[in-house]
Design a protein around this motif. Structure first.
Motif, PDB file in Angstrom:
ATOM      1  N   TRP A 176      21.330 -35.935  86.575  1.00 33.71           N
ATOM      2  CA  TRP A 176      20.531 -35.532  85.419  1.00 33.71           C
ATOM      3  C   TRP A 176      20.267 -34.035  85.414  1.00 33.71           C
ATOM      4  O   TRP A 176      19.776 -33.471  86.385  1.00 33.71           O
ATOM      5  CB  TRP A 176      19.212 -36.290  85.411  1.00 33.71           C
ATOM      6  CG  TRP A 176      18.355 -35.997  84.224  1.00 33.71           C
ATOM      7  CD1 TRP A 176      18.751 -35.910  82.922  1.00 33.71           C
ATOM      8  CD2 TRP A 176      16.956 -35.760  84.237  1.00 33.71           C
ATOM      9  NE1 TRP A 176      17.674 -35.638  82.119  1.00 33.71           N
ATOM     10  CE2 TRP A 176      16.554 -35.541  82.902  1.00 33.71           C
ATOM     11  CE3 TRP A 176      15.997 -35.718  85.234  1.00 33.71           C
ATOM     12  CZ2 TRP A 176      15.236 -35.284  82.548  1.00 33.71           C
ATOM     13  CZ3 TRP A 176      14.684 -35.461  84.878  1.00 33.71           C
ATOM     14  CH2 TRP A 176      14.308 -35.252  83.541  1.00 33.71           C
ATOM     15  N   LYS A 177      20.582 -33.429  84.291  1.00 35.26           N
ATOM     16  CA  LYS A 177      20.306 -32.008  84.099  1.00 35.26           C
ATOM     17  C   LYS A 177      19.554 -31.867  82.776  1.00 35.26           C
ATOM     18  O   LYS A 177      20.169 -31.845  81.711  1.00 35.26           O
ATOM     19  CB  LYS A 177      21.613 -31.230  84.088  1.00 35.26           C
ATOM     20  CG  LYS A 177      22.270 -31.301  85.458  1.00 35.26           C
ATOM     21  CD  LYS A 177      23.652 -30.759  85.483  1.00 35.26           C
ATOM     22  CE  LYS A 177      24.313 -30.979  86.818  1.00 35.26           C
ATOM     23  NZ  LYS A 177      24.325 -32.319  87.319  1.00 35.26           N
ATOM     24  N   PRO A 178      18.215 -31.794  82.841  1.00 36.74           N
ATOM     25  CA  PRO A 178      17.444 -31.691  81.598  1.00 36.74           C
ATOM     26  C   PRO A 178      17.716 -30.375  80.882  1.00 36.74           C
ATOM     27  O   PRO A 178      17.903 -29.345  81.521  1.00 36.74           O
ATOM     28  CB  PRO A 178      15.987 -31.789  82.052  1.00 36.74           C
ATOM     29  CG  PRO A 178      15.997 -31.551  83.510  1.00 36.74           C
ATOM     30  CD  PRO A 178      17.367 -31.816  84.025  1.00 36.74           C
ATOM     31  N   PRO A 179      17.769 -30.421  79.562  1.00 39.95           N
ATOM     32  CA  PRO A 179      18.019 -29.199  78.794  1.00 39.95           C
ATOM     33  C   PRO A 179      16.881 -28.186  78.946  1.00 39.95           C
ATOM     34  O   PRO A 179      15.738 -28.565  79.199  1.00 39.95           O
ATOM     35  CB  PRO A 179      18.088 -29.686  77.345  1.00 39.95           C
ATOM     36  CG  PRO A 179      18.199 -31.164  77.403  1.00 39.95           C
ATOM     37  CD  PRO A 179      17.651 -31.600  78.722  1.00 39.95           C
ATOM     38  N   ALA A 207      18.025 -33.981  72.465  1.00 43.14           N
ATOM     39  CA  ALA A 207      18.785 -33.416  73.585  1.00 43.14           C
ATOM     40  C   ALA A 207      18.255 -33.938  74.924  1.00 43.14           C
ATOM     41  O   ALA A 207      19.029 -34.244  75.835  1.00 43.14           O
ATOM     42  CB  ALA A 207      18.728 -31.894  73.547  1.00 43.14           C
ATOM     43  N   THR A 267      19.280 -37.627  75.226  1.00 42.95           N
ATOM     44  CA  THR A 267      20.725 -37.659  75.440  1.00 42.95           C
ATOM     45  C   THR A 267      21.080 -37.284  76.871  1.00 42.95           C
ATOM     46  O   THR A 267      21.964 -37.889  77.484  1.00 42.95           O
ATOM     47  CB  THR A 267      21.437 -36.719  74.442  1.00 42.95           C
ATOM     48  OG1 THR A 267      21.156 -37.171  73.115  1.00 42.95           O
ATOM     49  CG2 THR A 267      22.938 -36.700  74.666  1.00 42.95           C
ATOM     50  N   SER A 268      20.381 -36.297  77.437  1.00 48.55           N
ATOM     51  CA  SER A 268      20.660 -35.873  78.814  1.00 48.55           C
ATOM     52  C   SER A 268      20.390 -37.000  79.805  1.00 48.55           C
ATOM     53  O   SER A 268      21.109 -37.162  80.791  1.00 48.55           O
ATOM     54  CB  SER A 268      19.851 -34.628  79.180  1.00 48.55           C
ATOM     55  OG  SER A 268      18.474 -34.925  79.378  1.00 48.55           O
ATOM     56  N   LYS A 283      23.133 -39.662  79.364  1.00 51.09           N
ATOM     57  CA  LYS A 283      24.369 -39.125  79.947  1.00 51.09           C
ATOM     58  C   LYS A 283      24.329 -39.233  81.470  1.00 51.09           C
ATOM     59  O   LYS A 283      25.318 -39.603  82.100  1.00 51.09           O
ATOM     60  CB  LYS A 283      24.560 -37.671  79.520  1.00 51.09           C
ATOM     61  CG  LYS A 283      25.831 -37.059  80.038  1.00 51.09           C
ATOM     62  CD  LYS A 283      25.970 -35.616  79.594  1.00 51.09           C
ATOM     63  CE  LYS A 283      27.216 -35.017  80.226  1.00 51.09           C
ATOM     64  NZ  LYS A 283      27.258 -33.569  80.099  1.00 51.09           N
ATOM     65  N   ALA A 284      23.188 -38.931  82.068  1.00 53.99           N
ATOM     66  CA  ALA A 284      23.048 -39.033  83.524  1.00 53.99           C
ATOM     67  C   ALA A 284      23.260 -40.468  83.992  1.00 53.99           C
ATOM     68  O   ALA A 284      23.951 -40.711  84.983  1.00 53.99           O
ATOM     69  CB  ALA A 284      21.672 -38.534  83.958  1.00 53.99           C
TER      70      ALA A 284
END
Length: 136
Positions: A51-54, A94, A97-98, A101-102
């Motif tokens: 996970w890479k938060p925006p 976003a 979605t992040s 996606k993770a």
């Protein structure tokens, strides 16, 4: 249900819910690691590592509820059960979605046989929380 099984199920649920992730926390496991997962902490680390938060989402939080099969794949679709998002709809999308996606990148999780048997079909509810920028 046997009493010990009910206690195990409750302990699993509490451990997953009580261990929210904060982006930027030191990861114990890299994303896409093929090392077998034997514990709930390792399972959480495997998901959170992807996970890479925006940028600009500090302080936002989302809890997902889902179940996994013994082979580490998703059963059905994740469902949001709690959210603390901002007022910017594009940034909110976003952020969500992040997280999805993770989850997609982390799965299937490489469960050990014992962990796969213990976790299969159990409801999980991890909380994803982006750290407050500038906090130590």
């Amino acid at each position: 249900m046997r009493p010990w099984l009910a206690i195990l199920a409750a302990a699993l649920a509490i451990a997953v819910v009580a261990a929210p992730c904060e982006a930027g926390a030191q990861q114990r496991r890299p994303c896409h690691s093929s090392d077998p997962i034997d514990t709930l902490v390792e399972m959480s680390d495997a998901i959170y590592a992807c996970w890479k938060p925006p940028a600009g989402t500090a302080g936002m939080s989302l809890t997902l509820r889902f179940s996994l099969r013994r082979n580490g794949t998703l059963i059905g679709k994740p469902r949001a059960t709690y959210s603390d998002l901002g007022t910017d709809q594009a940034l909110n999308r976003a952020f969500v979605t992040s997280i999805l996606k993770a989850l997609d990148e982390a799965l299937p999780l490489p469960f050990s046989d014992s962990m796969g048997g213990a976790i299969a079909g159990r409801m999980l509810a991890p909380r994803f929380t982006a750290t407050v920028e500038g906090a130590s």
